[in-house]
Write an enzyme that holds these catalytic residues in place. Structure first.
Site, PDB file in Angstrom:
ATOM      1  N   ASP A  30     -48.392  40.572  -0.757  1.00 39.09           N
ATOM      2  CA  ASP A  30     -49.347  40.124  -1.417  1.00 39.09           C
ATOM      3  C   ASP A  30     -50.866  40.660  -1.784  1.00 39.09           C
ATOM      4  OD1 ASP A  30     -49.921  36.930  -1.595  1.00 39.09           O
ATOM      5  OD2 ASP A  30     -52.070  38.304  -1.981  1.00 39.09           O
ATOM      6  N   ASN A  86     -47.613  27.918  -0.296  1.00 37.41           N
ATOM      7  CA  ASN A  86     -48.299  26.067  -1.314  1.00 37.41           C
ATOM      8  C   ASN A  86     -48.363  25.399  -2.226  1.00 37.41           C
ATOM      9  OD1 ASN A  86     -50.649  27.089   1.018  1.00 37.41           O
ATOM     10  ND2 ASN A  86     -50.749  28.845  -0.041  1.00 37.41           N
ATOM     11  N   GLY A  92     -53.314  24.842  -3.105  1.00 37.32           N
ATOM     12  CA  GLY A  92     -53.852  26.095  -3.073  1.00 37.32           C
ATOM     13  C   GLY A  92     -52.756  27.134  -3.922  1.00 37.32           C
ATOM     14  N   SER A  94     -51.650  28.492  -7.204  1.00 31.98           N
ATOM     15  CA  SER A  94     -52.103  29.210  -7.575  1.00 31.98           C
ATOM     16  C   SER A  94     -51.094  30.261  -8.996  1.00 31.98           C
ATOM     17  CB  SER A  94     -52.914  30.341  -7.864  1.00 31.98           C
ATOM     18  OG  SER A  94     -52.885  31.083  -6.687  1.00 31.98           O
ATOM     19  N   HIS A  99     -43.023  30.916  -3.976  1.00 27.83           N
ATOM     20  CA  HIS A  99     -42.981  31.901  -3.582  1.00 27.83           C
ATOM     21  C   HIS A  99     -43.023  31.722  -2.157  1.00 27.83           C
ATOM     22  CE1 HIS A  99     -46.496  30.942  -5.649  1.00 27.83           C
ATOM     23  NE2 HIS A  99     -47.646  31.404  -4.298  1.00 27.83           N
ATOM     24  N   LEU A 100     -42.684  32.434  -1.146  1.00 22.31           N
ATOM     25  CA  LEU A 100     -42.870  32.148   0.254  1.00 22.31           C
ATOM     26  C   LEU A 100     -43.410  33.513   0.478  1.00 22.31           C
ATOM     27  CD1 LEU A 100     -41.706  30.111   3.094  1.00 22.31           C
ATOM     28  CD2 LEU A 100     -40.156  31.838   2.668  1.00 22.31           C
ATOM     29  N   HIS A 101     -44.528  32.489   0.765  1.00 25.91           N
ATOM     30  CA  HIS A 101     -45.267  33.612   2.151  1.00 25.91           C
ATOM     31  C   HIS A 101     -45.243  33.958   3.495  1.00 25.91           C
ATOM     32  CE1 HIS A 101     -49.160  32.913  -0.485  1.00 25.91           C
ATOM     33  NE2 HIS A 101     -48.492  31.948  -0.907  1.00 25.91           N
TER      34      HIS A 101
HETATM   35  P1  5GP Z   1     -50.585  30.879  -3.949  1.00 23.40           P
HETATM   36  O1  5GP Z   1     -52.276  30.900  -4.246  1.00 23.40           O
HETATM   37  O2  5GP Z   1     -49.493  30.655  -5.178  1.00 23.40           O
HETATM   38  O3  5GP Z   1     -50.203  30.414  -2.606  1.00 23.40           O
HETATM   39  O4  5GP Z   1     -50.037  32.279  -3.426  1.00 23.40           O
HETATM   40  C1  5GP Z   1     -50.343  33.491  -4.672  1.00 23.40           C
HETATM   41  C2  5GP Z   1     -49.937  34.681  -3.828  1.00 23.40           C
HETATM   42  O5  5GP Z   1     -50.321  35.921  -5.186  1.00 23.40           O
HETATM   43  C3  5GP Z   1     -52.075  34.940  -3.545  1.00 23.40           C
HETATM   44  O6  5GP Z   1     -51.605  35.183  -2.417  1.00 23.40           O
HETATM   45  C4  5GP Z   1     -52.425  35.864  -4.896  1.00 23.40           C
HETATM   46  O7  5GP Z   1     -52.885  36.939  -3.447  1.00 23.40           O
HETATM   47  C5  5GP Z   1     -51.317  36.680  -4.903  1.00 23.40           C
HETATM   48  N1  5GP Z   1     -50.903  37.172  -6.380  1.00 23.40           N
HETATM   49  C6  5GP Z   1     -51.688  36.920  -6.872  1.00 23.40           C
HETATM   50  N2  5GP Z   1     -51.744  37.672  -8.509  1.00 23.40           N
HETATM   51  C7  5GP Z   1     -50.898  38.707  -7.635  1.00 23.40           C
HETATM   52  C8  5GP Z   1     -50.283  40.571  -8.002  1.00 23.40           C
HETATM   53  O8  5GP Z   1     -50.509  40.361  -9.250  1.00 23.40           O
HETATM   54  N3  5GP Z   1     -49.723  41.036  -7.369  1.00 23.40           N
HETATM   55  C9  5GP Z   1     -49.322  40.413  -6.043  1.00 23.40           C
HETATM   56  N4  5GP Z   1     -48.624  41.552  -5.658  1.00 23.40           N
HETATM   57  N5  5GP Z   1     -50.177  39.608  -5.152  1.00 23.40           N
HETATM   58  C10 5GP Z   1     -50.554  38.544  -6.145  1.00 23.40           C
END
Ligand code: 5GP
Ligand code: ZN
Length: 113
Positions: A30, A86, A92, A94, A99-101
């Site tokens: 991330d 999320n 959250g 975005s 995607h699985l964190h």
């Molecule tokens: P969400 O908020 O949708 O659950 O998670 C999206 C994640 O993607 C966030 O934790 C954010 O930091 C990460 N992210 C967004 N854009 C990029 C990118 O261009 N490269 C990487 N490696 N991570 C990204």
């Protein structure tokens, strides 16, 4: 999906720090890590999010969790880590490629924010 950030990362059109890749998934660090280990596990198939997933996606969703468990073992974070989706902007989400964190390497409080 031409306009999807994570599809572009899978294709190498946008650089990322790759952790693991096989025929079904791509895993990378991330860009804004919330813990010492913070990986994003994504399917190569473009799925918008958990609430858009279909019955045919059951296998890949299960496989993503097993990839998380494998990486958790390899990275020595098995004392405690979290796998998180999320789901929807209110939680959250975005980026609209599922995607699985995988988050670990520090104590994780409960309940989450
Ligand atoms: P969400 O908020 O949708 O659950 O998670 C999206 C994640 O993607 C966030 O934790 C954010 O930091 C990460 N992210 C967004 N854009 C990029 C990118 O261009 N490269 C990487 N490696 N991570 C990204
Ligand atoms: Zn995508």
């Amino acid at each position: 999906m031409a306009d999807c950030l994570f599809c572009k990362i899978i294709d190498g059109k946008i650089p990322s720090k790759k952790v693991y890749e096989d025929d079904r998934v791509f895993v990378f660090e991330d860009i804004n890590p919330q813990a010492p280990t913070h990986f994003l596990i994504i399917p190569k198939k473009h799925i918008v999010g958990l609430k858009e997933a279909e019955a045919a996606d059951a296998e890949i969703l299960g496989y993503m969790q097993l990839v998380a468990a494998k990486l958790g073992r390899e990275r020595n974070i098995e004392s405690g880590y979290r796998t998180v989706y999320n789901v929807g902007p209110g939680a959250g989400q975005s980026v609209f490629h599922i995607h699985l964190h995988l988050i670990g390497g520090r104590p994780l409080a409960w309940p989450p924010g």
